[in-house]
Structures are given as C-alpha cells and as structure tokens.
Design a protein around this motif. Structure first.
Motif, PDB file in Angstrom:
ATOM      1  N   GLU A 246      33.490  54.819  42.816  1.00 18.87           N
ATOM      2  CA  GLU A 246      32.328  54.203  43.561  1.00 18.87           C
ATOM      3  C   GLU A 246      32.416  52.665  43.488  1.00 18.87           C
ATOM      4  O   GLU A 246      32.698  51.933  42.622  1.00 18.87           O
ATOM      5  CB  GLU A 246      31.039  54.507  42.958  1.00 18.87           C
ATOM      6  CG  GLU A 246      29.726  53.973  43.711  1.00 18.87           C
ATOM      7  CD  GLU A 246      28.438  54.401  43.130  1.00 18.87           C
ATOM      8  OE1 GLU A 246      27.393  53.911  43.613  1.00 18.87           O
ATOM      9  OE2 GLU A 246      28.432  55.585  42.590  1.00 18.87           O
ATOM     10  N   ASP A 247      32.272  52.140  44.812  1.00 20.12           N
ATOM     11  CA  ASP A 247      32.108  50.732  44.764  1.00 20.12           C
ATOM     12  C   ASP A 247      30.543  50.039  44.238  1.00 20.12           C
ATOM     13  O   ASP A 247      29.717  50.623  44.597  1.00 20.12           O
ATOM     14  CB  ASP A 247      32.185  50.099  46.395  1.00 20.12           C
ATOM     15  CG  ASP A 247      33.540  50.090  46.895  1.00 20.12           C
ATOM     16  OD1 ASP A 247      34.504  50.090  45.874  1.00 20.12           O
ATOM     17  OD2 ASP A 247      33.669  49.979  48.049  1.00 20.12           O
ATOM     18  N   GLY A 248      30.871  49.470  43.254  1.00 22.43           N
ATOM     19  CA  GLY A 248      29.343  49.063  42.415  1.00 22.43           C
ATOM     20  C   GLY A 248      29.117  50.324  41.505  1.00 22.43           C
ATOM     21  O   GLY A 248      30.010  50.648  41.010  1.00 22.43           O
ATOM     22  N   PRO A 249      27.922  50.692  41.048  1.00 28.28           N
ATOM     23  CA  PRO A 249      26.720  50.205  41.732  1.00 28.28           C
ATOM     24  C   PRO A 249      26.583  48.714  41.298  1.00 28.28           C
ATOM     25  O   PRO A 249      26.506  48.568  40.282  1.00 28.28           O
ATOM     26  CB  PRO A 249      25.668  51.235  41.146  1.00 28.28           C
ATOM     27  CG  PRO A 249      26.361  51.593  39.870  1.00 28.28           C
ATOM     28  CD  PRO A 249      27.876  51.733  40.074  1.00 28.28           C
ATOM     29  N   TYR A 250      26.116  48.242  42.561  1.00 28.12           N
ATOM     30  CA  TYR A 250      25.915  46.479  41.975  1.00 28.12           C
ATOM     31  C   TYR A 250      24.477  46.213  41.473  1.00 28.12           C
ATOM     32  O   TYR A 250      23.701  47.154  41.335  1.00 28.12           O
ATOM     33  CB  TYR A 250      25.858  45.678  43.459  1.00 28.12           C
ATOM     34  CG  TYR A 250      27.387  46.081  44.400  1.00 28.12           C
ATOM     35  CD1 TYR A 250      28.533  45.908  43.603  1.00 28.12           C
ATOM     36  CD2 TYR A 250      27.354  46.494  45.602  1.00 28.12           C
ATOM     37  CE1 TYR A 250      29.742  46.135  44.487  1.00 28.12           C
ATOM     38  CE2 TYR A 250      28.202  46.631  46.297  1.00 28.12           C
ATOM     39  CZ  TYR A 250      29.450  46.627  45.609  1.00 28.12           C
ATOM     40  OH  TYR A 250      30.767  46.862  46.262  1.00 28.12           O
ATOM     41  N   SER A 251      24.491  45.254  40.782  1.00 23.96           N
ATOM     42  CA  SER A 251      23.181  44.878  39.893  1.00 23.96           C
ATOM     43  C   SER A 251      22.409  43.536  40.244  1.00 23.96           C
ATOM     44  O   SER A 251      21.783  43.133  39.465  1.00 23.96           O
ATOM     45  CB  SER A 251      23.674  45.138  38.606  1.00 23.96           C
ATOM     46  OG  SER A 251      24.428  43.988  38.097  1.00 23.96           O
ATOM     47  N   TRP A 252      23.433  42.626  40.908  1.00 26.73           N
ATOM     48  CA  TRP A 252      22.759  41.336  41.612  1.00 26.73           C
ATOM     49  C   TRP A 252      23.236  40.982  42.843  1.00 26.73           C
ATOM     50  O   TRP A 252      24.311  41.549  43.425  1.00 26.73           O
ATOM     51  CB  TRP A 252      23.565  40.195  40.282  1.00 26.73           C
ATOM     52  CG  TRP A 252      23.131  38.844  40.987  1.00 26.73           C
ATOM     53  CD1 TRP A 252      22.067  38.062  40.453  1.00 26.73           C
ATOM     54  CD2 TRP A 252      23.609  38.142  41.991  1.00 26.73           C
ATOM     55  NE1 TRP A 252      21.897  36.924  41.041  1.00 26.73           N
ATOM     56  CE2 TRP A 252      23.001  36.885  41.824  1.00 26.73           C
ATOM     57  CE3 TRP A 252      25.021  38.195  42.900  1.00 26.73           C
ATOM     58  CZ2 TRP A 252      23.290  35.730  42.834  1.00 26.73           C
ATOM     59  CZ3 TRP A 252      25.139  37.146  43.528  1.00 26.73           C
ATOM     60  CH2 TRP A 252      24.197  35.787  43.575  1.00 26.73           C
ATOM     61  N   TRP A 253      22.194  40.642  43.786  1.00 27.17           N
ATOM     62  CA  TRP A 253      22.154  40.111  44.857  1.00 27.17           C
ATOM     63  C   TRP A 253      21.691  38.748  44.976  1.00 27.17           C
ATOM     64  O   TRP A 253      20.476  38.278  44.572  1.00 27.17           O
ATOM     65  CB  TRP A 253      21.632  41.037  45.982  1.00 27.17           C
ATOM     66  CG  TRP A 253      22.040  42.245  45.500  1.00 27.17           C
ATOM     67  CD1 TRP A 253      23.000  43.055  46.756  1.00 27.17           C
ATOM     68  CD2 TRP A 253      21.669  43.517  44.714  1.00 27.17           C
ATOM     69  NE1 TRP A 253      23.148  44.438  45.965  1.00 27.17           N
ATOM     70  CE2 TRP A 253      22.580  44.632  44.954  1.00 27.17           C
ATOM     71  CE3 TRP A 253      20.733  43.365  43.657  1.00 27.17           C
ATOM     72  CZ2 TRP A 253      22.135  45.690  44.266  1.00 27.17           C
ATOM     73  CZ3 TRP A 253      20.480  44.484  43.140  1.00 27.17           C
ATOM     74  CH2 TRP A 253      21.445  45.885  43.149  1.00 27.17           C
ATOM     75  N   SER A 254      22.226  37.848  45.821  1.00 26.41           N
ATOM     76  CA  SER A 254      21.700  36.602  46.067  1.00 26.41           C
ATOM     77  C   SER A 254      20.300  36.799  46.799  1.00 26.41           C
ATOM     78  O   SER A 254      19.950  37.619  47.403  1.00 26.41           O
ATOM     79  CB  SER A 254      22.690  35.758  47.003  1.00 26.41           C
ATOM     80  OG  SER A 254      21.774  34.542  47.429  1.00 26.41           O
ATOM     81  N   THR A 264      25.496  43.833  49.744  1.00 26.53           N
ATOM     82  CA  THR A 264      26.700  43.392  49.331  1.00 26.53           C
ATOM     83  C   THR A 264      26.531  42.171  48.065  1.00 26.53           C
ATOM     84  O   THR A 264      26.260  41.007  48.196  1.00 26.53           O
ATOM     85  CB  THR A 264      26.937  42.063  50.510  1.00 26.53           C
ATOM     86  OG1 THR A 264      25.644  41.132  50.771  1.00 26.53           O
ATOM     87  CG2 THR A 264      27.534  42.866  51.900  1.00 26.53           C
ATOM     88  N   GLY A 265      26.467  43.016  47.046  1.00 24.77           N
ATOM     89  CA  GLY A 265      26.338  42.378  45.713  1.00 24.77           C
ATOM     90  C   GLY A 265      27.122  42.357  44.791  1.00 24.77           C
ATOM     91  O   GLY A 265      28.548  42.592  45.221  1.00 24.77           O
ATOM     92  N   TRP A 266      27.026  42.167  43.573  1.00 25.66           N
ATOM     93  CA  TRP A 266      28.002  41.851  42.586  1.00 25.66           C
ATOM     94  C   TRP A 266      27.643  42.837  41.221  1.00 25.66           C
ATOM     95  O   TRP A 266      26.452  42.944  41.009  1.00 25.66           O
ATOM     96  CB  TRP A 266      28.133  40.503  41.797  1.00 25.66           C
ATOM     97  CG  TRP A 266      28.574  39.495  42.946  1.00 25.66           C
ATOM     98  CD1 TRP A 266      28.032  39.261  43.966  1.00 25.66           C
ATOM     99  CD2 TRP A 266      29.532  38.582  42.522  1.00 25.66           C
ATOM    100  NE1 TRP A 266      28.853  37.986  44.434  1.00 25.66           N
ATOM    101  CE2 TRP A 266      29.564  37.550  43.550  1.00 25.66           C
ATOM    102  CE3 TRP A 266      30.465  38.269  41.349  1.00 25.66           C
ATOM    103  CZ2 TRP A 266      30.599  36.473  43.577  1.00 25.66           C
ATOM    104  CZ3 TRP A 266      31.450  37.227  41.422  1.00 25.66           C
ATOM    105  CH2 TRP A 266      31.475  36.436  42.555  1.00 25.66           C
ATOM    106  N   ARG A 267      28.558  43.398  40.631  1.00 27.61           N
ATOM    107  CA  ARG A 267      27.976  44.077  39.423  1.00 27.61           C
ATOM    108  C   ARG A 267      28.395  43.195  38.141  1.00 27.61           C
ATOM    109  O   ARG A 267      29.716  43.084  37.691  1.00 27.61           O
ATOM    110  CB  ARG A 267      29.036  45.127  39.248  1.00 27.61           C
ATOM    111  CG  ARG A 267      28.373  46.405  38.074  1.00 27.61           C
ATOM    112  CD  ARG A 267      29.047  47.947  38.220  1.00 27.61           C
ATOM    113  NE  ARG A 267      30.418  47.746  37.642  1.00 27.61           N
ATOM    114  CZ  ARG A 267      30.787  48.181  36.473  1.00 27.61           C
ATOM    115  NH1 ARG A 267      29.772  48.630  35.479  1.00 27.61           N
ATOM    116  NH2 ARG A 267      32.002  48.268  35.973  1.00 27.61           N
ATOM    117  N   LEU A 268      27.324  42.649  37.573  1.00 27.33           N
ATOM    118  CA  LEU A 268      27.408  41.538  36.543  1.00 27.33           C
ATOM    119  C   LEU A 268      26.872  42.225  35.017  1.00 27.33           C
ATOM    120  O   LEU A 268      27.037  41.437  34.178  1.00 27.33           O
ATOM    121  CB  LEU A 268      26.669  40.318  37.009  1.00 27.33           C
ATOM    122  CG  LEU A 268      27.221  39.789  38.296  1.00 27.33           C
ATOM    123  CD1 LEU A 268      26.358  38.494  38.595  1.00 27.33           C
ATOM    124  CD2 LEU A 268      28.695  39.240  38.005  1.00 27.33           C
TER     125      LEU A 268
END
Length: 307
Positions: A246-254, A264-268
């Motif tokens: 899976e792309d992500g799951p992302y945890s940060w977004w501007s 359109t986030g980042w996994r940080l």
C-alpha cells in the motif's frame, strides 16, 4: 490485546482544542506515545492526559519539542537522557520524578549529550507487559548547503547547519538504539520505538516522491540511515509489515492547500518493533481525523498487538 498509538500533537493545548481529549478517552489505547507536547508543566491544559499515567519530558525550550508516554498502569521504570522526568497519574497531578538511579540508565552514545535536555526521547518499562516503550521526536533537519536555493526555501539558507545537526543526531542515535534495544532484551523485554522520525523511508511513504527527492525528509542519505535501523533480527517497521503493498498509510499532511483532502501526505510516524512483537501486530490504522476535524498536522498511528 494491547492497543498502542503514537501521535505528534503539534502542541497539546492546540490538540485539545481540536478534540484530542475526546479522542484519547474514546480510542481505548493501552499506551500512547506523544511528540511535540510543546508545553511546560505549568502550561498544560486541565486533564491534559485524561485518565492515564504519564511520563513526560518537556525539554528545556518553552513551546518546542516535548515527549510523553501515557500508560494505563504506572510504569515500572522511566528513563530520559538527562536523568529526570515529570510523572503522575489519576487522580494525582503531574509531579517531579527525581534523577534515575545510575544503574538503571543506558549510557548515552557519543554525540547525544547536546540533545539530552531538548525533550526528544523518553522510554518506559511497562508494569503489565514485558515491553519497553520508547518515544522519539527526531529533528526535522534541512538541506545540505549544495542543495539550498533561496528562491525555493521558506527558511533562510543556513549553509547546511540544520542538515548537519540532524545527520549528527541520527549517527549518535543509531549507537544508542543498539544499546537500549539490547538492554531491553537482557531484561527479558521486547522493545518498541515510536514517534515522528521526520523521514519518509521509501517511495511508498510519500505521495509526491518524484518531486521531493532533493528535499529534507526524503534525501537519499536519510532514507539509507532509516533502512540501516531495520532488519528481520533487530527492528521491524510494523505498519509496513501489515500494509506491504500500500502507498502510505500517510500520517502527515501540510495545512496548506488540498494535501489532506487529496491524501498527498507523508508517512513520518512509525512503530518500529523487535521481531517477536512485530509478529504479534494484527491491525494498524491511521486516525486521519476525529469527528471531521484534524487533531494536528499529524494523525495518530494505532496498532493492535496480541499479547
């Protein structure tokens, strides 16, 4: 089942205004690691940590950093890099924990001393499970001097100072991580490192990876360092293990633009666990919002582990 979460709250007071207290009360986590608490003890909101016991290192910089671990039961042990923390639990107020006995400390790795009072790392031994929980807020960093272009930067060029600082922290933390993980193993405990690592490890961890290859947080050397911390015998990226394709799951977004709406986030934000604990993970979720409102620019990452 143990439900364990990590969340960069980007200021505990702001997070409470957005509903963090209700999320905390309703999510039924056994352990919650927090980063960027950003409040000294006398500035914490009422019932800042709900019905949990708390171990908190606010750091010495008002309004910056600060890490905490919340637990259902009072922890068996608490360790910080400078030897003291704030601890408390219901119904008592948060109070001062004195210096940790020298015999209980994991010696700091060379290079970490200058970060010790910044409120970036704290670990606890759970009283109800053979597990050490570590909470980390890794410096954001910046670009090396050769990549800095004033017209593309929100901050003034610094000649690579922030980049060098982050890289120095990571090199020192690698050495410390080996020591503290081995110390947990020697005590018969699994080890779980959680927090905001300010690095997207792979292309799956960043939606717009093509245009960010020369931006801090996705630099090749940062990603290489991250990979060096992982192996099937040392630490495992738990969420990626459960979501391998899976792309992500992302945890940060501007906060800017449509990043959150378009995902359109980042996994940080990560759970990095010793192998046996990683195999016990059965479910991982990112709580993108709570009742339609974002608690922070980060979202909590919640993992269920079988006991």
């Amino acid at each position: 089942m143990l439900r364990i979460a990590t969340a960069n709250v980007n200021g505990i007071r702001a997070a409470h205004r957005r509903g963090f207290g209700d999320w905390l009360a309703g999510r039924e986590c056994d352990v919650v690691a927090l980063q960027e608490v950003r409040a000294q003890a006398d500035k914490l909101p009422d019932a800042a940590f709900g019905d949990y016991h708390v171990a908190l290192d606010t750091g010495s910089l008002p309004g910056r950093n600060g890490v905490a671990v919340l637990t259902r039961h009072a922890p068996e042990a608490v360790r910080t890099w400078h030897g003291a923390a704030l601890v408390g639990g219901p119904p008592e107020a948060v109070g001062v924990l004195g210096p940790v006995p020298a015999a209980d400390r994991v010696p700091l790795a060379r290079g970490l001393g200058r970060f010790a009072a910044e409120g970036r790392y704290l670990e606890v031994d759970l009283a109800d499970a053979p597990l050490t929980i570590a909470c980390l807020y890794l410096p954001k960093g910046g670009l090396p001097a050769e990549l800095q272009r004033p017209e593309r930067m929100r901050e003034a060029p610094d000649g690579g100072a922030r980049y060098a600082r982050k890289m120095g922290f990571m090199a020192a933390f690698s050495r410390y991580l080996v020591r503290t993980r081995r110390a947990a193993a020697a005590g018969g405990r699994e080890y779980l490192l959680m927090g905001d690592l300010n690095i997207a490890h792979t292309r799956q961890d960043l939606a717009a990876w093509r245009r960010n290859q020369r931006n801090d947080g996705f630099l090749p050397e940062e990603r290489a360092w991250f990979g060096q911390q992982l192996s099937p015998r040392t630490l495992v990226d738990v969420v990626r293990r459960l979501h391998p394709d899976e792309d992500g799951p992302y945890s940060w977004w501007s906060w800017l633009g449509q990043s959150f709406a378009k995902d359109t986030g980042w996994r940080l934000d990560y759970h990095l666990a010793t192998p046996r604990l990683a195999r016990a993970a059965v479910r991982a979720e990112v709580d993108r919002d709570f009742r339609g409102e974002r608690l922070s620019d980060h979202s909590p990452v919640v993992v269920d582990y079988e006991r």
